[in-house]
Design an enzyme around this catalytic site. Structure first.
Site, PDB file in Angstrom:
ATOM      1  N   CYS A  51       0.853  -1.185   0.000  1.00 19.96           N
ATOM      2  CA  CYS A  51       0.000   0.000   0.000  1.00 19.96           C
ATOM      3  C   CYS A  51       0.890   1.236   0.000  1.00 19.96           C
ATOM      4  CB  CYS A  51      -0.889  -0.026   1.233  1.00 19.96           C
ATOM      5  SG  CYS A  51      -1.852   1.471   1.467  1.00 19.96           S
ATOM      6  N   CYS A  54       0.218   3.244   3.583  1.00 18.06           N
ATOM      7  CA  CYS A  54       0.643   2.765   4.906  1.00 18.06           C
ATOM      8  C   CYS A  54       1.715   1.689   4.842  1.00 18.06           C
ATOM      9  CB  CYS A  54      -0.547   2.265   5.710  1.00 18.06           C
ATOM     10  SG  CYS A  54      -1.172   0.658   5.175  1.00 18.06           S
ATOM     11  N   CYS A  99      -7.303  -1.026   1.132  1.00 22.04           N
ATOM     12  CA  CYS A  99      -6.333  -1.580   2.080  1.00 22.04           C
ATOM     13  C   CYS A  99      -7.020  -1.820   3.419  1.00 22.04           C
ATOM     14  CB  CYS A  99      -5.192  -0.574   2.236  1.00 22.04           C
ATOM     15  SG  CYS A  99      -4.020  -0.996   3.544  1.00 22.04           S
ATOM     16  N   CYS A 102      -5.366   0.806   6.322  1.00 24.45           N
ATOM     17  CA  CYS A 102      -5.590   2.254   6.370  1.00 24.45           C
ATOM     18  C   CYS A 102      -6.859   2.677   5.643  1.00 24.45           C
ATOM     19  CB  CYS A 102      -4.388   3.005   5.789  1.00 24.45           C
ATOM     20  SG  CYS A 102      -4.211   2.840   3.997  1.00 24.45           S
ATOM     21  N   CYS A 122      -8.168  -5.173 -10.162  1.00 24.61           N
ATOM     22  CA  CYS A 122      -7.733  -4.128 -11.085  1.00 24.61           C
ATOM     23  C   CYS A 122      -7.320  -2.920 -10.248  1.00 24.61           C
ATOM     24  CB  CYS A 122      -8.904  -3.803 -12.014  1.00 24.61           C
ATOM     25  SG  CYS A 122      -8.491  -2.636 -13.298  1.00 24.61           S
TER      26      CYS A 122
HETATM   27 ZN    ZN Z   1      -2.844   1.001   3.507  1.00 25.16          ZN
END
Ligand code: ZN
Length: 137
Positions: A51, A54, A99, A102, A122
């Protein structure tokens, strides 16, 4: 509808200060990058896609495949790394992917992927950060 709790929580001002404007637009405002613009489309090395907000590991490189959509695509996320919710914007119902740490928006998942999952995650490349596997040679 969603009562998800994210362990990483920041104010929108904090996110705006930490992320690039393009990252902020995708991750925090559910934007979509232009197809074909992400350098991660061509990323083929072993490693982990994290990510961009984060740092949580989201996808292993060996689940990435060429979907020819113009966005980095994967057939499976790392276990527990992403959450999904129904997204009815743009006059169609899609499944939004974010995610799990976060809450940052990553992209969408579609049921037209390859085996073994039949899913196509995607993703916006700008929402991901690639960490190459350590070269043990
Ligand atoms: Zn994250």
């Amino acid at each position: 509808m969603s009562d998800e709790k994210f362990s990483v929580q920041k104010s929108e001002q904090e996110w705006a200060a930490e992320l690039t404007p393009q990252q902020y637009r995708v991750l925090r405002q559910h934007g979509t990058e232009r197809p074909g613009t992400s350098p991660l489309n061509d990323e083929k090395r072993p490693g982990t896609f994290r990510c961009a907000a984060c740092g949580q590991p989201l996808f292993a490189a060996d689940t990435k495949y060429e979907s020819c959509s113009g966005w980095p695509s994967f057939f499976a996320p790392l276990e527990g790394s992403v959450g999904t919710r129904s997204d009815s914007s743009l006059f169609m119902t899609r499944t939004e992917v974010h995610c799990s740490r976060c809450g940052g928006h990553l992209g969408h998942v579609f049921p037209d992927g390859p085996r073994p999952t039949g899913l196509r995650f995607c993703m916006n490349g700008v929402a991901l950060a690639f960490a190459p596997a350590e070269d043990k040679g």
